[in-house]
Write a protein that holds these residues in place. Structure first.
Motif, short mmCIF file in Angstrom:
data_model
loop_
_atom_site.label_atom_id
_atom_site.label_comp_id
_atom_site.label_asym_id
_atom_site.label_seq_id
_atom_site.Cartn_x
_atom_site.Cartn_y
_atom_site.Cartn_z
N LEU A 151 3.11 1.46 6.14
CA LEU A 151 3.53 0.30 6.40
C LEU A 151 2.33 -0.76 5.75
CD1 LEU A 151 5.01 -1.79 8.61
CD2 LEU A 151 2.56 -1.96 9.64
N THR A 152 1.21 -0.24 5.83
CA THR A 152 -0.18 -1.16 5.46
C THR A 152 -0.14 -0.99 3.85
OG1 THR A 152 -1.47 0.78 5.83
CG2 THR A 152 -1.43 -1.00 7.63
N GLY A 153 0.48 -0.20 3.06
CA GLY A 153 0.51 0.07 1.90
C GLY A 153 1.48 -0.85 1.28
N LEU A 154 2.39 -1.24 1.91
CA LEU A 154 3.33 -2.25 1.28
C LEU A 154 2.87 -3.47 0.72
CD1 LEU A 154 6.23 -2.20 4.27
CD2 LEU A 154 6.25 -0.84 2.00
N ASP A 155 3.39 -3.63 -0.61
CA ASP A 155 3.07 -4.96 -1.27
C ASP A 155 4.26 -6.01 -1.12
OD1 ASP A 155 0.92 -4.06 -1.95
OD2 ASP A 155 1.42 -3.85 -4.36
N ALA A 156 4.08 -7.13 -1.23
CA ALA A 156 5.06 -8.19 -1.10
C ALA A 156 6.25 -8.10 -2.00
CB ALA A 156 4.50 -9.49 -0.98
N ARG A 157 5.90 -7.55 -3.07
CA ARG A 157 6.90 -7.64 -4.23
C ARG A 157 6.66 -6.27 -5.14
NH1 ARG A 157 3.85 -11.64 -4.53
NH2 ARG A 157 5.32 -13.15 -3.82
#
Length: 330
Positions: A151-157
């Motif tokens: 989850l915390t590794g996700l980027d916005a794009r």
């Protein structure tokens, strides 16, 4: 205390410099060893593996848990290893003796109603920016079964260097899991709505521009804190705990509990173990099979609540003529 044990305790206290509490526990465990050896009529330096196996079985029969037995055996093993170094025994009688294998604890999962109650929470005390972020976090954890690190590794794009991202148009989350293995999981309608609401206000954080100069990685992060930096796993734990208490749940919730809840609830509804394995990103299906035990518990509770033959033996059953069974339309 036998002289050999006194010498060993002095050794671990002075030469190995073990903590006082550890030395105290060693003393207790070695006293038990001395008592068992005396009861068996055997000297400490003459104890054999057969004695150790018998004494371990006695500890187990007395109700000692597997972990506790393992600690006792570890102490005894160290004692005989020292005796070997001192030339007082020819072999270590505990070397091949191991504690009984402990049952693997079941993962803690929320009931469906509790999970929905948490996801539907609207915290009137939180500011709109924080509320939008935290709602999106809960929806992704529960709706996609993500690990907190995913989850915390996700980027916005998406980008060539992104560890993960969410494609709202395709309703998919591309995540980087354990072992650097990528997987794609579906994003449900509620999670997509929460993410759109969060992305609409994400850039309203006043600290974000300065944070991006200090930490370029935060510029791409899907979830950020008030300091403008990428939201950490510790922060997710803290916010989720507070949110679950505000939702009125009986226990504080942590991120992996929502992952367990996701797996358990999907399995209860679909009975498709292989699909759950793929969604969770488990390399081995045996890891996923633990959720079948949770599913059985769910069925057992339903049976206990509904079946007339599931009554406890000590319950007083009414006469057969007065017995009523509730029926439901299928």
């Amino acid at each position: 205390m036998p002289p050999l044990i006194e010498r060993y305790l002095e050794y671990v206290r002075v030469e190995r410099r073990l903590a006082a509490r550890t030395v105290e526990l060693y003393s207790i465990h070695l006293k038990t060893l001395a008592e068992k050896a005396e009861a068996a009529g055997v000297a400490l330096d003459e104890v054999q593996t057969a004695h150790m196996r018998r004494w371990m079985a006695q500890l187990h029969s007395a109700g000692r848990e597997s972990r506790g037995i393992a600690l006792v055996l570890s102490c005894w093993r160290s004692f005989y290893r020292w005796l070997g170094h001192e030339g007082l025994v020819g072999s270590n009688p505990v070397q091949d003796v191991h504690a009984p294998k402990a049952d693997r604890p079941l993962p803690k999962a929320l009931a469906v109603d509790d999970a929905v109650q948490l996801a539907d929470l609207h915290d009137a005390e939180a500011d709109p920016w924080t509320e939008a972020r935290d709602r999106a976090i809960v929806e992704l954890l529960y709706g996609c079964g993500l690990r907190v690190g995913e989850l915390t590794g996700l980027d916005a794009r998406p980008s060539p260097v992104a560890r993960g991202w969410v494609d709202l148009e395709a309703a998919e989350a591309n995540v980087l899991g354990k072992g650097s293995k990528r997987r794609i999981v579906p994003v449900g309608r509620k999670a997509a709505e929460a993410l759109r609401a969060w992305l609409a206000v994400r850039d309203d954080c006043p600290a974000a521009p300065a944070a991006r100069l200090r930490d370029p990685d935060s510029a791409a992060a899907l979830f950020i804190g008030r300091n403008g930096l990428r939201f950490s796993a510790q922060s997710v734990w803290k916010q989720l705990r507070q949110r679950s208490l505000k939702a009125g749940l009986a226990v504080p919730v942590h991120p992996h509990m929502l992952r367990h809840s996701f797996a358990s609830h999907v399995l209860q509804s679909s009975s498709d173990l292989r699909a759950v394995q793929e969604l969770l990103g488990h390399a081995n299906i045996s890891t996923t099979q633990v959720y079948t035990r949770l599913d059985f518990q769910h069925l057992a509770r339903a049976y206990d609540a509904a079946h007339p033959r599931a009554r406890a033996r000590d319950e007083q059953e009414p006469p057969a003529g007065e017995r009523k069974i509730k029926s439901s339309k299928s």
